[in-house]
Write an enzyme that holds these catalytic residues in place. Structure first.
Site, PDB file in Angstrom:
ATOM      1  N   GLY A 145       0.831  -1.196   0.000  1.00 28.72           N
ATOM      2  CA  GLY A 145       0.000   0.000   0.000  1.00 28.72           C
ATOM      3  C   GLY A 145       0.859   1.236   0.000  1.00 28.72           C
ATOM      4  O   GLY A 145       1.985   1.231   0.503  1.00 28.72           O
ATOM      5  N   ARG A 146       0.327   2.315  -0.564  1.00 32.85           N
ATOM      6  CA  ARG A 146       1.086   3.560  -0.649  1.00 32.85           C
ATOM      7  C   ARG A 146       0.138   4.738  -0.534  1.00 32.85           C
ATOM      8  O   ARG A 146      -0.952   4.724  -1.097  1.00 32.85           O
ATOM      9  CB  ARG A 146       1.850   3.617  -1.969  1.00 32.85           C
ATOM     10  CG  ARG A 146       2.662   4.890  -2.169  1.00 32.85           C
ATOM     11  CD  ARG A 146       3.503   4.786  -3.430  1.00 32.85           C
ATOM     12  NE  ARG A 146       4.639   3.904  -3.220  1.00 32.85           N
ATOM     13  CZ  ARG A 146       5.838   4.331  -2.845  1.00 32.85           C
ATOM     14  NH1 ARG A 146       6.045   5.616  -2.604  1.00 32.85           N
ATOM     15  NH2 ARG A 146       6.836   3.485  -2.690  1.00 32.85           N
ATOM     16  N   PHE A 149       1.393   9.810   3.204  1.00 33.48           N
ATOM     17  CA  PHE A 149       2.218   9.893   4.393  1.00 33.48           C
ATOM     18  C   PHE A 149       3.286   8.813   4.466  1.00 33.48           C
ATOM     19  O   PHE A 149       4.092   8.814   5.376  1.00 33.48           O
ATOM     20  CB  PHE A 149       1.333   9.811   5.650  1.00 33.48           C
ATOM     21  CG  PHE A 149       0.542  11.054   5.875  1.00 33.48           C
ATOM     22  CD1 PHE A 149       1.069  12.123   6.573  1.00 33.48           C
ATOM     23  CD2 PHE A 149      -0.733  11.174   5.356  1.00 33.48           C
ATOM     24  CE1 PHE A 149       0.347  13.275   6.764  1.00 33.48           C
ATOM     25  CE2 PHE A 149      -1.468  12.324   5.552  1.00 33.48           C
ATOM     26  CZ  PHE A 149      -0.927  13.387   6.255  1.00 33.48           C
ATOM     27  N   ASP A 266     -10.623  11.186   9.698  1.00 32.05           N
ATOM     28  CA  ASP A 266     -10.541  10.694   8.313  1.00 32.05           C
ATOM     29  C   ASP A 266     -11.271   9.358   8.174  1.00 32.05           C
ATOM     30  O   ASP A 266     -10.743   8.405   7.590  1.00 32.05           O
ATOM     31  CB  ASP A 266      -9.081  10.562   7.877  1.00 32.05           C
ATOM     32  CG  ASP A 266      -8.941  10.449   6.354  1.00 32.05           C
ATOM     33  OD1 ASP A 266      -9.859  10.895   5.643  1.00 32.05           O
ATOM     34  OD2 ASP A 266      -7.923   9.905   5.885  1.00 32.05           O
ATOM     35  N   LYS A 496     -26.399  14.396  45.415  1.00 32.97           N
ATOM     36  CA  LYS A 496     -26.583  13.132  44.717  1.00 32.97           C
ATOM     37  C   LYS A 496     -27.753  13.275  43.739  1.00 32.97           C
ATOM     38  O   LYS A 496     -28.674  14.040  43.977  1.00 32.97           O
ATOM     39  CB  LYS A 496     -26.878  12.006  45.714  1.00 32.97           C
ATOM     40  CG  LYS A 496     -25.738  11.703  46.677  1.00 32.97           C
ATOM     41  CD  LYS A 496     -26.136  10.592  47.643  1.00 32.97           C
ATOM     42  CE  LYS A 496     -25.001  10.268  48.601  1.00 32.97           C
ATOM     43  NZ  LYS A 496     -25.376   9.179  49.553  1.00 32.97           N
ATOM     44  N   GLU A 501     -33.611  13.052  38.428  1.00 34.35           N
ATOM     45  CA  GLU A 501     -32.814  14.273  38.298  1.00 34.35           C
ATOM     46  C   GLU A 501     -31.662  14.061  37.321  1.00 34.35           C
ATOM     47  O   GLU A 501     -31.240  15.000  36.640  1.00 34.35           O
ATOM     48  CB  GLU A 501     -32.275  14.724  39.657  1.00 34.35           C
ATOM     49  CG  GLU A 501     -31.646  16.104  39.581  1.00 34.35           C
ATOM     50  CD  GLU A 501     -31.268  16.670  40.929  1.00 34.35           C
ATOM     51  OE1 GLU A 501     -30.850  17.839  40.987  1.00 34.35           O
ATOM     52  OE2 GLU A 501     -31.388  15.942  41.941  1.00 34.35           O
ATOM     53  N   ASN A 534     -42.622  28.337  35.456  1.00 30.76           N
ATOM     54  CA  ASN A 534     -42.674  29.661  34.844  1.00 30.76           C
ATOM     55  C   ASN A 534     -42.983  30.725  35.895  1.00 30.76           C
ATOM     56  O   ASN A 534     -43.805  30.509  36.775  1.00 30.76           O
ATOM     57  CB  ASN A 534     -43.736  29.695  33.742  1.00 30.76           C
ATOM     58  CG  ASN A 534     -43.394  30.706  32.652  1.00 30.76           C
ATOM     59  OD1 ASN A 534     -42.413  31.432  32.758  1.00 30.76           O
ATOM     60  ND2 ASN A 534     -44.209  30.740  31.604  1.00 30.76           N
ATOM     61  N   GLU A 541     -33.334  40.626  33.822  1.00 35.12           N
ATOM     62  CA  GLU A 541     -33.033  39.378  34.526  1.00 35.12           C
ATOM     63  C   GLU A 541     -32.851  38.223  33.534  1.00 35.12           C
ATOM     64  O   GLU A 541     -31.968  37.375  33.701  1.00 35.12           O
ATOM     65  CB  GLU A 541     -34.158  39.053  35.499  1.00 35.12           C
ATOM     66  CG  GLU A 541     -33.843  37.877  36.417  1.00 35.12           C
ATOM     67  CD  GLU A 541     -34.983  37.570  37.370  1.00 35.12           C
ATOM     68  OE1 GLU A 541     -34.832  36.605  38.158  1.00 35.12           O
ATOM     69  OE2 GLU A 541     -36.022  38.257  37.331  1.00 35.12           O
TER      70      GLU A 541
END
Length: 589
Positions: A145-146, A149, A266, A496, A501, A534, A541
């Site tokens: 392979g070539r 990089f 990649d 906790k 929650e 609400n 504010e």
């Protein structure tokens, strides 16, 4: 390989005579293009013509028939497709980086190498500290392979633990390392491979060596060929069931990398190899030459990758691990239909398509593809990176969900909980109302993440988050400083979280907005907010809640009802985001 202007991409687009945002053909090189042999090993993805590179100026230590690594450093970034958002500073900075990383002209390679060796003004420290006995331990067999990089050879172990075993060796010429950036790239690639090696879908790293001429990265030999070749051999597309097997493996290894603070940058079919030639062979992700360590709240800005798979935010030069998820979305699209979601005749056309066009889900075979599969791809190919699923979330998507398969820990949970514990009471009330409207599919993911924190008596604390992270830690986490996120979660040390929650803390407004049922979720959440959270709030504010200045006051006035001075539905949805996303078609008064 690894660049958006890679040879294979440039050749394939040059031979097409039409321009559109989507392609109706499988991602196979045109018939006019010379056939290219697959790369069956880690490191490089395609053999390219030998005349594309010049020989190394150093005497080659390789056996006859094995060409030396290309003796030049290609630019790491492709051409700017569009003007950057900021007109002056980014351009000048980019030009400076390009000048620093500019490859030495081929005719001057020999002279430059001699200057560097002589300690001249261009002298660079090319000592990596790796073992220097590569020749004593391995015998190179042939080049397989070539790429840009370096090149990859198969080899045989001569002694030690790998005696008699076939391996892949990525060879990078030191003459090619013409800048400090190029040297650091090689050093980082080895660090990442060494730190992450061990995951079943990541190519095994054995060792790194060096001599006066080259760096040798010894890895597992993958003999099953590339995923791209498998796609082509199947006529361009997979069945949904077969595609799931591929996508699960990709997500599994990418989730692992992201948790460690590594972004691949990649991901494409050429960079996934099959370990063996067996039909059910597992895959390995390869080529970390463009990968990087990234802190939890960091954004990268250098443009790297491959054109067809590059995410929009990469082109805008502000991205994180979500860019990998976009690439996985492109791969999945190709697997399911055999064509690219973004296509054009030219490289700049591809970039425009990525930035502006929407994938085609109307043409054959999409009408026969399951709604779950289409939703999966759409949630990865969302141009807003904040709305994209993480790898861990994708594994819990209805299209891929399997209760027998373990779900990986997701760093997104840490980021969301960090924001929650530092939020104001009013913002917590708004998010709490949203959490009560989330779907069962989202709850499935949250239950899995809560279980990974190993709650005690139904609660989790800062210790649970710290322990879960340490259980998954590698050396890569130290480089990417992932553990720093625990420090900013310090307020959690005094409280906790039960599961209810925890759901409030870990819900993501952006990702919920990407769902088709967002309008219903938002309406239900607002009704709950009206009952429980609400309250009367002034423009000043509200601006303070969102860390905005006086210039935002005219805009924020539209978010507050004149009748009772509380947040309207529009104001509530905008407040959840913290920024302006869009104007909803639904109105509540």
């Amino acid at each position: 390989m690894g660049h958006c202007c890679s040879k294979s991409a440039a050749v394939s687009v040059a031979n097409n005579n039409h321009d559109s945002s989507t392609s109706t053909a499988v991602p196979v090189p045109p018939s006019k293009q010379a056939p290219v042999a697959p790369s069956p090993v880690a490191g490089d993805v395609r053999n390219t013509p030998s005349h594309s590179f010049t020989a190394s100026p150093f005497p080659s230590p390789l056996p006859a028939g094995v060409a030396p690594s290309p003796a030049r450093t290609p630019g790491r970034k492709f051409r700017w497709p569009l003007p950057p958002p900021s007109p002056a500073k980014p351009i000048m900075a980019a030009f400076r980086r390009l000048r620093e990383a500019r490859p030495i002209p081929e005719e001057n390679n020999q002279a430059a190498a001699e200057v560097e060796e002589g300690g001249g003004e261009r002298g660079l420290d090319k000592s990596f500290g790796y073992a220097k006995n590569f020749g004593a331990k391995f015998e190179l067999v042939k080049e397989v392979g070539r790429g840009h990089f370096g090149h990859t050879c198969s080899a045989k172990g001569k002694k030690g633990e790998l005696k008699g075993q076939s391996v892949a060796v990525k060879i990078i010429s030191k003459a090619k390392m013409t800048t400090a950036i190029a040297i650091e790239d090689v050093r980082r690639e080895v660090k990442i491979l060494k730190a992450l090696s061990g995951h079943k879908n990541l190519v095994k790293f054995y060792d790194a060596f060096e001599d006066a001429n080259n760096v040798y990265i010894v890895m597992e030999l993958c003999e099953g060929g590339e995923l791209l070749d498998k796609i082509l051999s199947r006529g361009g597309r997979y069945t949904e069931d077969d595609a799931k097997v591929i996508v699960v493996q990709i997500l599994s290894v990418v989730a692992y990398c992201h948790l460690q603070g590594v972004v691949h940058r990649d991901l494409k079919p050429e960079n996934f190899l099959f370990a063996t030639k067996e039909e059910d062979s597992p895959m390995r992700v390869i080529d970390f030459g463009l990968s990087d360590f990234i802190r939890p709240d960091q954004r990268l800005n250098d443009i790297v990758g491959s054109a067809y798979y590059v995410a929009p935010e990469v082109l805008h030069r502000s991205y994180s691990v979500e860019a990998d998820m976009w690439s996985i979305g492109v791969i999945t699209y190709i697997l399911l239909c055999g064509s690219r979601p973004f296509w054009a005749r030219t490289e700049s056309g591809i970039f425009r398509s990525v930035l502006r066009a929407d994938p085609n889900f109307d043409d054959t075979p999409w009408p026969t593809v399951s709604p779950e599969a289409k939703d999966f791809v759409k949630r990865l190919l969302n141009k807003d990176h904040r709305k994209r699923m993480t790898a861990a979330q994708a594994l819990t998507h209805p299209w891929l969900r399997d209760e027998r398969r373990a779900v990986p820990l997701d760093l997104l949970i840490y980021k969301l909980v960090k924001s929650y514990v530092r939020a104001t009471p009013f913002r917590r009330a708004a998010i709490k109302a949203l959490s009560k409207a989330i779907t069962e599919d989202e709850l499935y993911y949250l239950r899995a993440q809560f279980a990974l924190l190993e709650p005690k008596h139904g609660y989790v604390s800062l210790d649970n988050f710290r322990t879960a992270l340490m259980k998954n830690a590698t050396d890569a986490m130290k480089e990417s400083r992932v553990h720093d996120i625990i420090n900013v979660m310090e307020p959690l040390s005094h409280k906790k979280l039960d599961f209810e929650e925890f759901c409030v803390a870990a819900v993501s407004t952006y990702q919920l907005e990407a769902l088709e049922g967002w309008e219903k979720i938002a309406s239900t959440a607002f009704e709950c907010f009206e009952r429980e959270g609400n309250r009367v709030i002034s423009v000043e504010e509200l601006a303070q809640e969102m860390n905005l200045g006086p210039t935002s006051y005219p805009l924020l006035k539209d978010w507050i009802r004149t009748s009772d001075r509380k947040l309207s539905f529009l104001g509530y949805t905008k407040f959840l985001h913290g920024v302006i996303i869009r104007t909803s078609n639904t109105r509540h008064r």
